[in-house]
Design an enzyme around this catalytic site. Structure first.
Site, short mmCIF file in Angstrom:
data_model
loop_
_atom_site.label_atom_id
_atom_site.label_comp_id
_atom_site.label_asym_id
_atom_site.label_seq_id
_atom_site.Cartn_x
_atom_site.Cartn_y
_atom_site.Cartn_z
CD GLU A 175 33.42 34.10 47.22
OE1 GLU A 175 33.86 35.26 47.25
OE2 GLU A 175 34.03 33.16 46.68
CE LYS A 212 36.48 34.71 49.97
NZ LYS A 212 37.67 34.39 49.16
#
Length: 294
Positions: A175, A212
Site C-alpha cells: 500500500e 492497495k
C-alpha cells in the site's frame, strides 16, 4: 493460505473491509462512531471500545460474504475473540478472508514520502498469523509530493517486505498511498506505476501479491498492474474522500475494488439501535459493492 482462498480473492465479487485502525487512528475512528475521549480513561479501555465497534460490524447480519471478500484486522484484533471465537476464525466461518495489518506505522517524511518504520519481529508475527489462520497482510506508506528518489524508496521497501511475506505463505497487500491533497497527484501516480511495473517484471514466478492504491486521477491507470500474473487483486483506498465521492471515482476504475475504512463506517454510531446500525451498514456495503463491481 490455500489455492481456493487465492482464487476467491482473484475472481470473487465483492470488496475488502478495512477494520485495521491502530493506536494512532483509533481515537478519531471512535469519535466518528460517537465515542469521545472522555468515555475512556486508558489505552486499554480505548482498544476495548474499538473492538466492540468492530465486533458490532463483523457480527452484523449485513456483513456477509455476498458482498465482502475480506477484512483487514489490527494485530490486537487478531488476538481477540468475537462471540467466543478468534476474529479470523469467525470471519472464515462467514466466508470472509482475514488479512492482518503488519506495519508499525510511518517514519518521518524524507524526500516527499513517509516510509514504514522497520517491521521488527515480522517473522514471529507471521508465525502467529499462521496459527490464527490469516490469509494475507497489509502495510502502508505514504507519498506526499513528487520526488522520484522518495517514490523509488517507497516501492523498494514495499516489495522487499512483500517478497518476505509471500515466501512465508501469505498474500501481502502493498500500500504505497498517494496523498489525495497533493498538487502533483497525477504526476506521482504515473511515476509510481512505472516503478511498480519495473519491480513486477523482476519478481519470481511463484510470488503472488496485491496492491492497495489511491484511486488514480487517470481512470484505468492501474489496469495493467491488475492483469499482471503476480497480482491477485488491486484494491482502492478511500484516502479521505467521502463515501459518495470515493464510490464515484472507484466506479470509473473497472479493475479495482474497494478497500475502504472510514468510508465504510461513515454514518455508523454507538447510539444507533441494532436495526438502525444494521440498515446503515447494509446501505454502505451495497453502495461500495456496486462501485467495486461497476
Amino acid at each position: 493460505m490455500s489455492e481456493e482462498q487465492v482464487k476467491r480473492m482473484h475472481d470473487g465479487k465483492g470488496f475488502i473491509a478495512a477494520l485495521d485502525q491502530s493506536g494512532g487512528s483509533t481515537p478519531k475512528a471512535l469519535k466518528n462512531y460517537g465515542i469521545d475521549e472522555e468515555r475512556y480513561q486508558s489505552e486499554e479501555e480505548m482498544f476495548d471500545m474499538i473492538h466492540q465497534m468492530r465486533t458490532r460490524i463483523i457480527a452484523s447480519p449485513s456483513f456477509t460474504s455476498e458482498h465482502i471478500l475480506a477484512a483487514i484486522l489490527f494485530e490486537m484484533t487478531m488476538d481477540r475473540k468475537i462471540h467466543g471465537k478468534y476474529t479470523a476464525d469467525y470471519l472464515i466461518e462467514k466466508g470472509i478472508l482475514p488479512i492482518l495489518k503488519v506495519d508499525k506505522g510511518l517514519a518521518a517524511e524524507v524526500d516527499g514520502v513517509r516510509l514504514m518504520k522497520p517491521i521488527n519481529g515480522l517473522d514471529a508475527l507471521l508465525e502467529r498469523a499462521k496459527e490464527r489462520h490469516i490469509f494475507g497482510t497489509k502495510m502502508r506508506s505514504v507519498i506526499s509530493s513528487y520526488n522520484e528518489k522518495g517514490i523509488h524508496e517507497i516501492v523498494k521497501q514495499q516489495f522487499a517486505y512483500g517478497i518476505q511475506i509471500a515466501k512465508a505463505g501469505f498474500v501481502p497487500i502493498l500500500e504505497p498511498e498517494v496523498d489525495i491533497h497533493s498538487q502533483e497527484k497525477g504526476k506521482i501516480e504515473s511515476f509510481l506505476k512505472a516503478e511498480i511495473d519495473r519491480y513486477l517484471a523482476d519478481l519470481d514466478d511463484g510470488i503472488r501479491i496485491m496492491f492497495k492504491l489511491t484511486i488514480p486521477d487517470e481512470a484505468g491507470l492501474y489496469d495493467s498492474i491488475a492483469s499482471d500474473t503476480h497480482v491477485v487483486r488491486v484494491v482502492a483506498l478511500s484516502g479521505g474522500y467521502s463515501r459518495e465521492e470515493a464510490n464515484e471515482k472507484l466506479a470509473q476504475n473497472h479493475h479495482m475494488i474497494a478497500s475502504f475504512s472510514r468510508a465504510l463506517t461513515e454514518g455508523l454510531t454507538d447510539s444507533q439501535t441494532d436495526d438502525e446500525f444494521n440498515e446503515m451498514l447494509r446501505e454502505s456495503i451495497q453502495a461500495i459493492y456496486d462501485a467495486s463491481m461497476a
